[in-house]
Design a protein around this motif. Structure first.
Motif, short mmCIF file in Angstrom:
data_model
loop_
_atom_site.label_atom_id
_atom_site.label_comp_id
_atom_site.label_asym_id
_atom_site.label_seq_id
_atom_site.Cartn_x
_atom_site.Cartn_y
_atom_site.Cartn_z
N CYS A 88 0.90 -1.38 0.01
CA CYS A 88 0.01 -0.11 0.19
C CYS A 88 1.03 1.30 0.16
CB CYS A 88 -0.88 0.00 1.19
SG CYS A 88 -1.82 -1.46 1.28
N THR B 73 -10.92 1.22 -7.36
CA THR B 73 -10.18 1.09 -8.55
C THR B 73 -10.65 0.04 -9.35
OG1 THR B 73 -8.52 1.54 -7.06
CG2 THR B 73 -7.65 0.44 -9.31
N LYS C 248 -6.69 -2.32 -12.49
CA LYS C 248 -5.61 -2.38 -11.55
C LYS C 248 -4.74 -3.31 -12.11
CE LYS C 248 -9.30 -4.52 -9.30
NZ LYS C 248 -10.33 -4.05 -8.30
N HIS D 155 -3.49 -2.16 -7.38
CA HIS D 155 -3.51 -0.63 -7.51
C HIS D 155 -3.55 -0.19 -8.81
CE1 HIS D 155 -0.02 -0.30 -3.99
NE2 HIS D 155 -1.23 -1.20 -3.60
N THR E 151 -5.29 5.88 -12.76
CA THR E 151 -4.82 6.84 -11.87
C THR E 151 -5.14 8.32 -12.37
OG1 THR E 151 -2.67 5.46 -11.07
CG2 THR E 151 -2.56 7.93 -11.00
N THR F 55 -3.15 4.50 -1.07
CA THR F 55 -3.72 3.44 -2.28
C THR F 55 -3.68 2.16 -1.75
OG1 THR F 55 -2.77 5.10 -3.93
CG2 THR F 55 -2.88 2.71 -4.58
N ARG G 209 -8.85 3.49 -3.33
CA ARG G 209 -8.02 4.56 -3.01
C ARG G 209 -8.88 5.57 -1.82
NH1 ARG G 209 -4.74 7.38 -7.58
NH2 ARG G 209 -3.40 7.79 -5.96
#
Length: 178
Positions: free
Chosen positions: A51, A78, A81, A86, A92, A120, A125
């Protein structure tokens, strides 16, 4: 990913804590001293997954916490990913645009507030803010409207947190890192 963090670091000074001036001295607004800001990236694990937190240093030792005693955490899902959950590069950019819209809309109706940063986590997020409790209804109204327009906004949570305990571990980690 480094480009993204650089972009965020350039963007956040324009939005955080309702700051309207750029100077080397602390900002005073409505008799509340708001210190200069700088962000630190912290890496940590949750449930065995990596993270990242991007935390505003301006609140290390901040004396006005009691004036912003209501935490406001906004969870954004999200969708696209990587293997760690992430956001990929496209996701993003979407998050950054959404975060800018959220902060911009809140800035229009709230008095001073404190933008602590973002985390994140795998699959989502968080946007971390502290506001004056009297501003809760205004923030709720704006965020409900934004949530209706954007399905990525998952949850909006408020919690009374006069000592900012929810983010204390981030500030402890920054102190140890420095």
């Amino acid at each position: 990913m480094q480009k993204i963090y650089f972009f965020l670091l350039c963007l956040f000074p324009l939005m955080s804590c309702s700051q309207n001036k750029t100077s080397e001295s602390p900002v005073e607004k409505n008799n509340i001293i708001i210190p200069q800001q700088n962000f630190t990236t912290l890496k940590f694990e949750a449930e065995g997954k990596p993270c990242i937190a991007l935390i505003n240093n301006r609140y290390i030792g901040y004396k006005e916490k009691s004036k912003f005693s209501l935490s406001l955490f906004i969870m954004v899902n999200t969708i696209d990913k990587n293997k760690d959950g992430h956001p990929d590069e496209k996701e993003t950019e979407i998050f950054n645009t959404l975060q800018t819209e959220i902060i911009s809309e809140l800035s229009k109706v709230l008095g001073p507030y404190c933008y602590v940063g973002t985390t994140t986590m795998p699959g989502y997020r968080d946007i971390l803010l502290y506001i004056n409790p009297e501003e809760r209804e205004k923030a709720t109204d704006i965020l409900k409207k934004l949530k209706e327009k954007n399905s990525r906004i998952d949850t909006i949570s408020f919690e009374e947190d006069t000592e900012w305990e929810a983010v204390a571990s981030f500030y402890e980690a920054i102190s140890l890192k420095n």
